[in-house]
Motif scaffolding. Structure first.
Motif, PDB file in Angstrom:
ATOM      1  N   ILE A   1       0.871   3.390  -0.492  1.00  0.00           N
ATOM      2  CA  ILE A   1       0.928   4.859  -0.380  1.00  0.00           C
ATOM      3  C   ILE A   1      -0.352   5.350   0.296  1.00  0.00           C
ATOM      4  O   ILE A   1      -1.249   5.885  -0.367  1.00  0.00           O
ATOM      5  CB  ILE A   1       1.128   5.510  -1.762  1.00  0.00           C
ATOM      6  N   PRO A   2      -0.460   5.186   1.627  1.00  0.00           N
ATOM      7  CA  PRO A   2      -1.680   5.611   2.336  1.00  0.00           C
ATOM      8  C   PRO A   2      -1.890   7.119   2.346  1.00  0.00           C
ATOM      9  O   PRO A   2      -2.981   7.588   2.632  1.00  0.00           O
ATOM     10  CB  PRO A   2      -1.463   5.077   3.757  1.00  0.00           C
ATOM     11  N   ASN A   3      -0.836   7.877   2.053  1.00  0.00           N
ATOM     12  CA  ASN A   3      -0.964   9.330   2.019  1.00  0.00           C
ATOM     13  C   ASN A   3      -0.022   9.906   0.974  1.00  0.00           C
ATOM     14  O   ASN A   3       0.802   9.201   0.395  1.00  0.00           O
ATOM     15  CB  ASN A   3      -0.678   9.942   3.405  1.00  0.00           C
ATOM     16  N   ARG A   4      -0.140  11.196   0.738  1.00  0.00           N
ATOM     17  CA  ARG A   4       0.614  11.853  -0.334  1.00  0.00           C
ATOM     18  C   ARG A   4       2.116  11.838  -0.047  1.00  0.00           C
ATOM     19  O   ARG A   4       2.919  11.678  -0.971  1.00  0.00           O
ATOM     20  CB  ARG A   4       0.113  13.287  -0.485  1.00  0.00           C
ATOM     21  N   MET A   5       2.516  12.003   1.215  1.00  0.00           N
ATOM     22  CA  MET A   5       3.933  12.035   1.525  1.00  0.00           C
ATOM     23  C   MET A   5       4.594  10.692   1.224  1.00  0.00           C
ATOM     24  O   MET A   5       5.728  10.654   0.725  1.00  0.00           O
ATOM     25  CB  MET A   5       4.135  12.414   2.999  1.00  0.00           C
ATOM     26  N   GLU A   6       3.894   9.591   1.511  1.00  0.00           N
ATOM     27  CA  GLU A   6       4.446   8.269   1.191  1.00  0.00           C
ATOM     28  C   GLU A   6       4.599   8.106  -0.322  1.00  0.00           C
ATOM     29  O   GLU A   6       5.566   7.516  -0.798  1.00  0.00           O
ATOM     30  CB  GLU A   6       3.545   7.168   1.762  1.00  0.00           C
ATOM     31  N   TRP A   7       3.644   8.624  -1.066  1.00  0.00           N
ATOM     32  CA  TRP A   7       3.729   8.576  -2.531  1.00  0.00           C
ATOM     33  C   TRP A   7       4.961   9.362  -3.013  1.00  0.00           C
ATOM     34  O   TRP A   7       5.725   8.889  -3.855  1.00  0.00           O
ATOM     35  CB  TRP A   7       2.456   9.152  -3.135  1.00  0.00           C
ATOM     36  N   LEU A   8       5.172  10.541  -2.447  1.00  0.00           N
ATOM     37  CA  LEU A   8       6.316  11.351  -2.867  1.00  0.00           C
ATOM     38  C   LEU A   8       7.635  10.672  -2.516  1.00  0.00           C
ATOM     39  O   LEU A   8       8.598  10.719  -3.289  1.00  0.00           O
ATOM     40  CB  LEU A   8       6.238  12.731  -2.209  1.00  0.00           C
ATOM     41  N   LYS A   9       7.690  10.034  -1.334  1.00  0.00           N
ATOM     42  CA  LYS A   9       8.925   9.364  -0.923  1.00  0.00           C
ATOM     43  C   LYS A   9       9.258   8.199  -1.850  1.00  0.00           C
ATOM     44  O   LYS A   9      10.422   7.974  -2.187  1.00  0.00           O
ATOM     45  CB  LYS A   9       8.788   8.857   0.514  1.00  0.00           C
ATOM     46  N   LYS A  10       8.235   7.445  -2.250  1.00  0.00           N
ATOM     47  CA  LYS A  10       8.478   6.277  -3.100  1.00  0.00           C
ATOM     48  C   LYS A  10       8.685   6.669  -4.561  1.00  0.00           C
ATOM     49  O   LYS A  10       9.532   6.121  -5.258  1.00  0.00           O
ATOM     50  CB  LYS A  10       7.313   5.291  -2.957  1.00  0.00           C
ATOM     51  N   ALA A  11       7.902   7.613  -5.031  1.00  0.00           N
ATOM     52  CA  ALA A  11       7.986   8.002  -6.449  1.00  0.00           C
ATOM     53  C   ALA A  11       9.214   8.858  -6.742  1.00  0.00           C
ATOM     54  O   ALA A  11       9.755   8.819  -7.849  1.00  0.00           O
ATOM     55  CB  ALA A  11       6.721   8.744  -6.874  1.00  0.00           C
TER      56      ALA A  11
END
Length: 623
Positions: free
Chosen positions: A313-323
C-alpha cells in the motif's frame, strides 16, 4: 581637426548605478536618485526597459553580455545610449551579476559623442580622457565597496591563487563571526579559526573545489549552496550555506545562516525517530499518510494485523482499494474521511469510526479507527475489535433468546392463569352455588322452634357468601375476564376503579385511541405493567392522585402514567433491586416496546412506554 558633436550632459567623473530586472530588462532603481540617464531624470526612467535607451547595435551587445554563455561576475562593455533629450553617445559601462539579485549596470557618466565628421583626436585630449577614465574607475570601485559594506549578509573576497589572501570582508561578516581581516589574513588562518577539525575541513574543501572547477569552466555562473558548520571567534558555532562566484583571480563568498532551520530540522528528525521507536513497540496498528496521500509509516503491529506492507500500500488509495474492495463501502469511507478532514480545518479533533476491513489473506476484521489530521500528515490508529464485536453480537443474541424464552414462559403463565381462573370461576363457583341452594332448601325444612339450627344455617350461608366472593376475587386477580371479553381499554378502566376503591387514591384513566386493537401479548403486557405501576404507587409514592393516558403517536401506542407522590432520585435506584421497575421494563422489551421512567423528589413519578402497532387496518377489518 574635424568638428564633432561634443556636449556636457552630466558632471564629468560621475558614476550611475542602474538596477535592472534580469528577465524583463525593466529599470527598478537608479542611484544616485538625482542622476540623469542620458539626459532623462532618474524618476522618469523607473519602470521603463533599458533597451529603450539603447541603439540597435547596443541592444545586441547588451543581450550578448547578459546571456548565460558569456555571463561573468563583471562584464565591461561600451554601450551607445540614445534618448529624445540628447543625441546618441557612447558610454563605458560594466555589468555586475549577483546571485538572486537584479543586474547592476554601472555607467561611467562621461559620454564620448558619436562623431559626425571623423578626424584624428589630439594626443592631449586622449591623455585627459584616459586620466578621467582612471579616476572614474577608482570612484566606481569605492562605491562598489560601499555598497557591499551595507549588505545585510556576510560577504568575503579572497585570492584563488596562492597565497589566497583575503582582500575584503564586509562589516556583517565581522558582526556574525567576530573575525576581522587581521584575524584571518588568508585561507589557512580561516581554516584554523573556523574549522577546528581538519578532516571535516578537507571534506568541505573537496566539495568547494569541485564547485570551483565547474564555475571556472563555465558550466555554471555560481556555485550551489554548500552546507558547513563554522566556529565563531567567541566559541559558538553556526550552520551556514555558502555560495560563491569568481572573476579572473578573486572568489566572492556569501553566507546564509541556517542554524535555526537546522536545529528545527534536527528536532523534527529526533521527534520522528522517537515516534517510530515508540510506535514500533506498541501492539496497536499505526499508519501515517502524507498530505499527498503517500504512505509514510506502518508499524509492525499494522503489518501483523492486516498483512499489508508499505510496498503493498504505497499510498492511501491503494490501502482503500485493498481494505475495502467493495466500491460502495470504499466510497462511504472516502466520503466520511473528506468530511472529517473538512471538520479538522476548524477544530483539532480525533475522529472515531468503525469499519469491516479486508486483510491481505482475505479474512475480515472489525476495526475501530482513530484519525487525526496534522499539518502535513494524517495519523491513523487502528483497534482490532473483532473479538469484542463477536462477543457483543453473541451476548445480544443470547439476550434475545432469553427474552424470547421469558416471553414464552410468560405467555404460558398467562394461559395457566386464564385456565385456573376459568376453572375456579366455573367449577368451584358452580359447586358453591349448588351448595348455597342446598343450604337454602335445608333452611326451609327447619321448624321455627329450632332456633339454634336456624342460627347455624345463617352462619353457614354467610360463610358461603364470603367464600364465593373470595373465589370471584381470586379468579379476577388471576385473569380478569373483562380483559378477554371487552378488551384492554375496558380492563384498564376497571383496574383504575378497583385501585381507587381499594386504596382511596383518585385514579383518572383516559383513552384517546378510537378503537385500539392489540395482539394478545401486547394486551397482557400492558395490563400487567399498569397493574405493577399502580401497585408501586400504592406502596411507595404516598400519592393522592394518579393520571393515566392511552394514546397513539404515528405508528405507536403510548401509555403514560403520572402520580403526584413524593418521587425519588433516579441515581439512588441504580444499586437497588427494584424488581417491580425491572419487571415493567422487561415486559415492555418483550413486546418490542420502549420504557422510560423519570422522577424527582417532591415532583412525583412519570412513566412513559410505547409499543409498535402490529395489527394493520386490513387485519382489524377481518376481526
Amino acid at each position: 581637426m574635424g568638428k564633432s558633436m561634443i556636449a556636457t550632459y552630466n558632471r564629468s567623473g560621475d558614476v550611475i548605478l542602474v538596477s535592472i530586472e534580469k528577465k524583463t530588462g525593466i529599470i527598478n532603481a537608479i542611484w544616485p536618485a538625482k542622476a540623469r540617464l542620458h539626459g532623462v531624470a532618474a524618476k522618469r526612467c523607473i519602470g521603463k526597459k533599458i533597451q529603450s535607451f539603447l541603439t540597435p547595435a547596443a541592444k545586441t551587445a547588451f543581450k550578448t553580455a547578459i546571456s548565460k554563455k558569456h555571463i561573468q561576475p563583471e562584464t565591461f562593455i561600451e554601450l551607445h545610449l540614445c534618448s529624445k533629450k540628447l543625441p546618441a553617445a557612447t558610454y563605458a559601462c560594466s555589468i555586475w551579476h549577483m546571485r538572486k539579485q537584479p543586474l547592476v549596470l554601472v555607467i561611467q557618466n562621461r559620454q564620448q559623442p558619436i562623431a559626425i565628421n571623423a578626424s584624428e583626436p589630439a594626443i592631449a585630449v586622449e591623455m585627459i580622457e584616459k586620466a578621467k577614465a582612471e579616476q572614474m574607475v577608482r570612484e566606481a570601485k569605492d562605491k562598489f565597496r560601499r555598497i557591499f559594506e551595507k549588505l545585510a549578509m556576510p560577504v568575503a573576497a579572497y585570492e584563488i591563487q596562492e597565497p589566497q589572501r583575503f582582500l575584503f570582508i564586509n562589516p556583517k561578516f565581522t558582526e556574525w563571526f567576530g573575525y576581522t581581516i587581521e584575524d584571518i589574513p588568508d585561507i589557512e588562518h580561516w581554516r584554523r579559526a573556523a574549522y577546528r577539525n581538519k578532516t571535516y575541513f578537507e571534506k568541505i574543501k573537496k566539495e568547494w573545489y569541485d564547485e570551483l572547477s565547474k564555475v571556472q569552466n563555465g558550466e555554471k555562473q555560481q556555485s550551489r549552496p554548500i552546507d558547513a558548520t563554522i566556529y565563531c571567534r567567541d566559541g559558538s558555532s553556526k550552520d551556514l550555506e555558502m555560495s560563491f562566484t569568481t572573476d579572473s583571480n578573486l572568489l566572492y563568498v556569501t553566507f546564509n545562516d541556517v542554524t535555526e532551520r537546522n536545529c528545527a530540522t534536527r528536532a523534527l528528525q529526533e521527534s520522528e525517530k522517537k515516534f517510530r521507536n515508540i510506535s514500533e513497540q506498541l501492539p496497536i496498528p499505526i499508519c501515517v499518510f502524507s498530505d499527498r496521500e503517500e504512505t509514510k509509516f506502518l508499524n509492525n503491529a499494522f503489518t501483523e494485523t492486516f498483512g499489508y506492507t508499505k510496498e503493498d500500500i504505497p499510498n492511501r488509495m491503494e490501502w482503500l482499494k485493498k481494505a475495502f474492495p467493495d466500491p460502495d463501502d470504499r466510497n462511504k469511507v472516502i466520503t466520511n474521511r473528506d468530511w472529517e478532514k473538512a471538520q479538522s480545518l476548524t477544530k483539532s479533533k480525533t475522529f472515531v469510526s468503525q469499519y469491516d476491513v479486508t486483510c491481505k489473506d482475505g479474512s475480515k476484521k472489525t476495526i475501530e479507527f482513530f484519525v487525526s489530521f496534522g499539518h502535513r500528515h494524517i495519523y491513523i490508529v487502528a483497534n482490532d475489535i473483532t473479538g469484542k464485536v463477536k462477543v457483543e453480537r453473541e451476548l445480544k443474541e443470547s439476550h434475545h433468546q432469553l427474552r424470547e424464552l421469558t416471553s414464552y414462559l410468560e405467555n404460558i403463565r398467562e394461559e395457566e392463569r386464564k385456565h385456573i381462573s376459568r376453572e375456579i370461576h366455573d367449577e368451584l363457583g358452580q359447586q358453591l352455588t349448588l351448595l348455597k341452594l342446598d343450604l337454602l332448601q335445608m333452611s326451609k325444612k327447619l321448624k321455627p322452634e329450632e332456633e339454634e339450627m336456624i342460627e347455624k344455617m345463617k352462619q353457614a350461608d354467610q360463610l358461603l357468601f364470603e367464600t364465593m366472593r373470595s373465589v370471584r376475587k381470586i379468579a379476577t386477580q388471576l385473569r380478569p375476564s373483562i380483559l378477554d371479553n371487552l378488551g384492554l381499554v375496558s380492563a384498564l378502566e376497571w383496574q383504575s376503579r378497583e385501585f381507587e376503591k381499594n386504596f382511596g387514591i383518585r385514579c383518572i384513566f383516559e383513552s384517546l385511541v378510537a378503537e385500539p386493537h392489540f395482539t394478545t401479548n401486547q394486551s397482557n403486557a400492558l395490563f400487567r405493567i399498569y397493574q405493577e405501576a399502580l401497585t408501586n404507587i400504592a406502596r411507595h409514592a404516598h400519592a393522592t392522585q394518579v393520571d393515566a393516558v392511552l394514546s397513539q403517536e404515528e405508528n405507536r401506542i403510548v401509555l403514560e402514567i403520572r402520580d403526584n407522590g413524593t418521587g425519588f432520585r433516579m441515581e439512588d435506584m441504580a444499586g437497588k433491586k427494584t424488581l417491580g421497575l425491572k419487571g415493567m421494563r422487561e415486559r415492555t422489551l418483550m413486546i418490542d416496546g420502549e420504557f422510560t421512567i423519570d422522577s424527582k423528589p417532591g415532583r412525583g413519578t412519570y412513566i412513559h412506554l410505547s409499543i409498535p402497532i402490529l395489527i394493520t387496518n386490513q387485519e382489524i377489518t377481518q376481526l
